[in-house]
Motif scaffolding. Structure first.
Motif, PDB file in Angstrom:
ATOM      1  N   PRO A 147      88.689 -62.249 -59.865  1.00 19.69           N
ATOM      2  CA  PRO A 147      87.233 -62.351 -59.718  1.00 19.69           C
ATOM      3  C   PRO A 147      86.662 -61.044 -59.181  1.00 19.69           C
ATOM      4  CG  PRO A 147      88.319 -63.429 -57.884  1.00 19.69           C
ATOM      5  CD  PRO A 147      89.411 -63.018 -58.826  1.00 19.69           C
ATOM      6  N   LYS A 148      85.418 -60.786 -59.528  1.00 17.55           N
ATOM      7  CA  LYS A 148      84.761 -59.553 -59.095  1.00 17.55           C
ATOM      8  C   LYS A 148      83.633 -59.861 -58.116  1.00 17.55           C
ATOM      9  CE  LYS A 148      85.934 -56.749 -63.112  1.00 17.55           C
ATOM     10  NZ  LYS A 148      85.444 -55.758 -64.101  1.00 17.55           N
ATOM     11  N   PHE A 149      83.298 -58.864 -57.328  1.00 20.21           N
ATOM     12  CA  PHE A 149      82.237 -58.980 -56.332  1.00 20.21           C
ATOM     13  C   PHE A 149      81.534 -57.637 -56.241  1.00 20.21           C
ATOM     14  CE2 PHE A 149      86.502 -58.601 -54.540  1.00 20.21           C
ATOM     15  CZ  PHE A 149      86.450 -57.343 -53.973  1.00 20.21           C
ATOM     16  N   GLY A 150      80.378 -57.628 -55.596  1.00 19.93           N
ATOM     17  CA  GLY A 150      79.645 -56.388 -55.424  1.00 19.93           C
ATOM     18  C   GLY A 150      80.366 -55.449 -54.471  1.00 19.93           C
ATOM     19  N   VAL A 151      80.127 -54.161 -54.655  1.00 17.72           N
ATOM     20  CA  VAL A 151      80.697 -53.139 -53.778  1.00 17.72           C
ATOM     21  C   VAL A 151      79.570 -52.227 -53.318  1.00 17.72           C
ATOM     22  CG1 VAL A 151      82.334 -51.230 -53.559  1.00 17.72           C
ATOM     23  CG2 VAL A 151      82.905 -53.211 -54.988  1.00 17.72           C
ATOM     24  N   SER A 152      79.462 -52.022 -52.008  1.00 19.16           N
ATOM     25  CA  SER A 152      78.433 -51.140 -51.478  1.00 19.16           C
ATOM     26  C   SER A 152      78.761 -49.695 -51.837  1.00 19.16           C
ATOM     27  CB  SER A 152      78.298 -51.314 -49.968  1.00 19.16           C
ATOM     28  OG  SER A 152      79.432 -50.806 -49.304  1.00 19.16           O
TER      29      SER A 152
ATOM     30  N   ILE B 279      89.506 -57.010 -56.373  1.00 18.45           N
ATOM     31  CA  ILE B 279      90.191 -56.533 -55.169  1.00 18.45           C
ATOM     32  C   ILE B 279      91.175 -55.415 -55.505  1.00 18.45           C
ATOM     33  CG2 ILE B 279      92.113 -58.174 -55.256  1.00 18.45           C
ATOM     34  CD1 ILE B 279      90.102 -57.131 -52.104  1.00 18.45           C
ATOM     35  N   ASN B 280      91.713 -55.403 -56.721  1.00  8.98           N
ATOM     36  CA  ASN B 280      92.634 -54.339 -57.105  1.00  8.98           C
ATOM     37  C   ASN B 280      91.880 -53.053 -57.400  1.00  8.98           C
ATOM     38  OD1 ASN B 280      95.355 -53.388 -57.787  1.00  8.98           O
ATOM     39  ND2 ASN B 280      94.580 -53.301 -59.887  1.00  8.98           N
TER      40      ASN B 280
ATOM     41  N   VAL C 197      73.894 -53.476 -55.711  1.00  9.60           N
ATOM     42  CA  VAL C 197      74.978 -52.512 -55.757  1.00  9.60           C
ATOM     43  C   VAL C 197      75.134 -51.970 -57.164  1.00  9.60           C
ATOM     44  CG1 VAL C 197      76.221 -53.542 -53.840  1.00  9.60           C
ATOM     45  CG2 VAL C 197      76.635 -54.374 -56.137  1.00  9.60           C
ATOM     46  N   GLY C 198      75.774 -50.803 -57.248  1.00  7.45           N
ATOM     47  CA  GLY C 198      75.870 -50.143 -58.538  1.00  7.45           C
ATOM     48  C   GLY C 198      76.853 -50.775 -59.493  1.00  7.45           C
TER      49      GLY C 198
ATOM     50  N   THR D  56      80.651 -56.843 -50.988  1.00  8.12           N
ATOM     51  CA  THR D  56      79.337 -57.342 -50.631  1.00  8.12           C
ATOM     52  C   THR D  56      78.816 -58.223 -51.760  1.00  8.12           C
ATOM     53  OG1 THR D  56      77.141 -56.664 -49.849  1.00  8.12           O
ATOM     54  CG2 THR D  56      78.114 -55.338 -51.588  1.00  8.12           C
ATOM     55  N   THR D  57      77.580 -58.653 -51.645  1.00  6.61           N
ATOM     56  CA  THR D  57      76.990 -59.482 -52.684  1.00  6.61           C
ATOM     57  C   THR D  57      76.245 -58.634 -53.698  1.00  6.61           C
ATOM     58  OG1 THR D  57      75.317 -61.181 -53.120  1.00  6.61           O
ATOM     59  CG2 THR D  57      75.020 -59.876 -51.145  1.00  6.61           C
ATOM     60  N   ALA D  58      76.358 -59.001 -54.949  1.00  6.39           N
ATOM     61  CA  ALA D  58      75.681 -58.250 -56.001  1.00  6.39           C
ATOM     62  C   ALA D  58      74.168 -58.305 -55.854  1.00  6.39           C
ATOM     63  CB  ALA D  58      76.096 -58.794 -57.377  1.00  6.39           C
TER      64      ALA D  58
END
Length: 325
Positions: free
Chosen positions: A66-71, A101-102, A95-96, A89-91
């Motif tokens: 699963p993917k998530f936002g990254v600051s 996690i990998n 975030v860009g 973080t939350t999308a």
């Protein structure tokens, strides 16, 4: 005997439980628990030998992480003192990009200039170095970059480095849960009989006997630090805040211009942007870059976007597919 996917999933469940225990210890005030947390993160996330347990298990089952936002990653420049960022973080915060996690381990979490040369820490290097330096052995020399990193500020009542490692640990725990549950679906389709596992809002957490199967706290009462770049004469940071806040409440402190800069936000505003000048002083840990000069100042540009704890790390709770049959 070569390890099979079933045993990988078992190791992953155990690792996730250990990770959850150390998060809880940190939240209860055990400052040294971050050393143990870093050790488990090295197993779960980093590319160290025998590591990458989350992504290895996912690959063995053909599960997409699963993917998530990254600051934003920290900035850089000739006057850089330190920078921090690339936090899960939350999308919804704009975030860009999204990352799993990998993928996150290749992003730059810290940039530190201890006085000789700039040291860049990807998440992979940060986790490995922190685990090795504090968690496994005591070497003959003191690492200036690691010690400086531990003194750059605080967030949510924790040293900033502890806060950052805790944040990636939370994302790793959710990611591991996602993989474990999908692995169980493939190994034993009857395990979730009668449950609509296609429901993305389904909250089911798995742990070994005696483990803590409750999700970690968001720890967002004092906002969510997103990123900061301290370049000596200028500094900027982003600190997401959930409303309402008590007037004058301190979210944390950042070492800017050689002094602790207390981060506060007046309530009732959706976002605050602007430049603020604060006096410069001789830095006790970086005297060559931040000099003492009367009348000099450093310009700080803060941003306080709004965040919602109910929409944090989205996409971590659902199953990828229903069991066959």
């Amino acid at each position: 005997m070569k390890i099979d996917r079933f045993h990988l999933a078992g190791y992953l469940m155990s690792g996730a439980a250990r990770l959850r225990d150390h998060i809880e210890r940190i939240d209860r005030g055990a400052a040294y628990a971050v050393d143990d947390l870093a050790l488990v993160l090295r197993l779960m996330v980093s590319g160290a030998r025998g590591g990458e347990l989350i992504s290895r298990t996912a690959n063995s089952y053909g599960i997409q992480l699963p993917k998530f936002g990254v600051s934003p990653e920290p900035g850089t420049g000739p006057e850089l003192v330190w920078g921090a960022g690339a936090l899960p973080t939350t999308a919804a915060l704009g975030v860009g990009e999204l990352a799993d996690i990998n993928q996150l381990r290749f992003k730059t979490a810290l940039r530190i200039n201890p006085g000789s040369k700039q040291v860049d820490f990807t998440w992979d290097k940060f986790i490995r170095d922190y685990a090795n330096y504090w968690g496994t052995h005591v070497g003959e020399n003191i690492r200036d970059d690691v010690h400086l990193a531990d003194r750059i500020g605080s967030a949510a009542g924790l040293p900033l480095t502890t806060y950052m490692l805790r944040e990636i640990a939370v994302a790793a725990w959710y990611s591991a849960q996602y993989v474990i549950r999908n692995a169980v679906v493939q190994d034993d389709p009857s395990f979730f009989a009668g449950i609509d596992i296609a429901d993305e809002e389904l909250k089911v957490w798995l742990s070994p006997p005696g483990g803590n199967d409750e999700p970690p706290k968001a720890r967002g009462e004092l906002g969510k630090f997103q990123c900061c770049t301290n370049a000596g004469s200028t500094a900027s940071f982003v600190w997401a805040v959930e409303y309402p806040l008590m007037e004058g409440q301190t979210l944390g402190e950042l070492l800017i211009g050689g002094m602790p800069y207390r981060v506060q936000l007046a309530p009732g505003k959706d976002a605050v942007e602007g430049d603020y000048d604060i006096s410069r002083q001789r830095s006790p840990i970086h005297p060559d870059v931040v000099s003492f000069s009367e009348g000099k100042s450093v310009t700080v540009t803060p941003q306080f976007p709004r965040w919602d704890s109910g929409n944090y790390l989205p996409g971590m709770s659902g199953f990828m597919q229903k069991p066959p049959g």
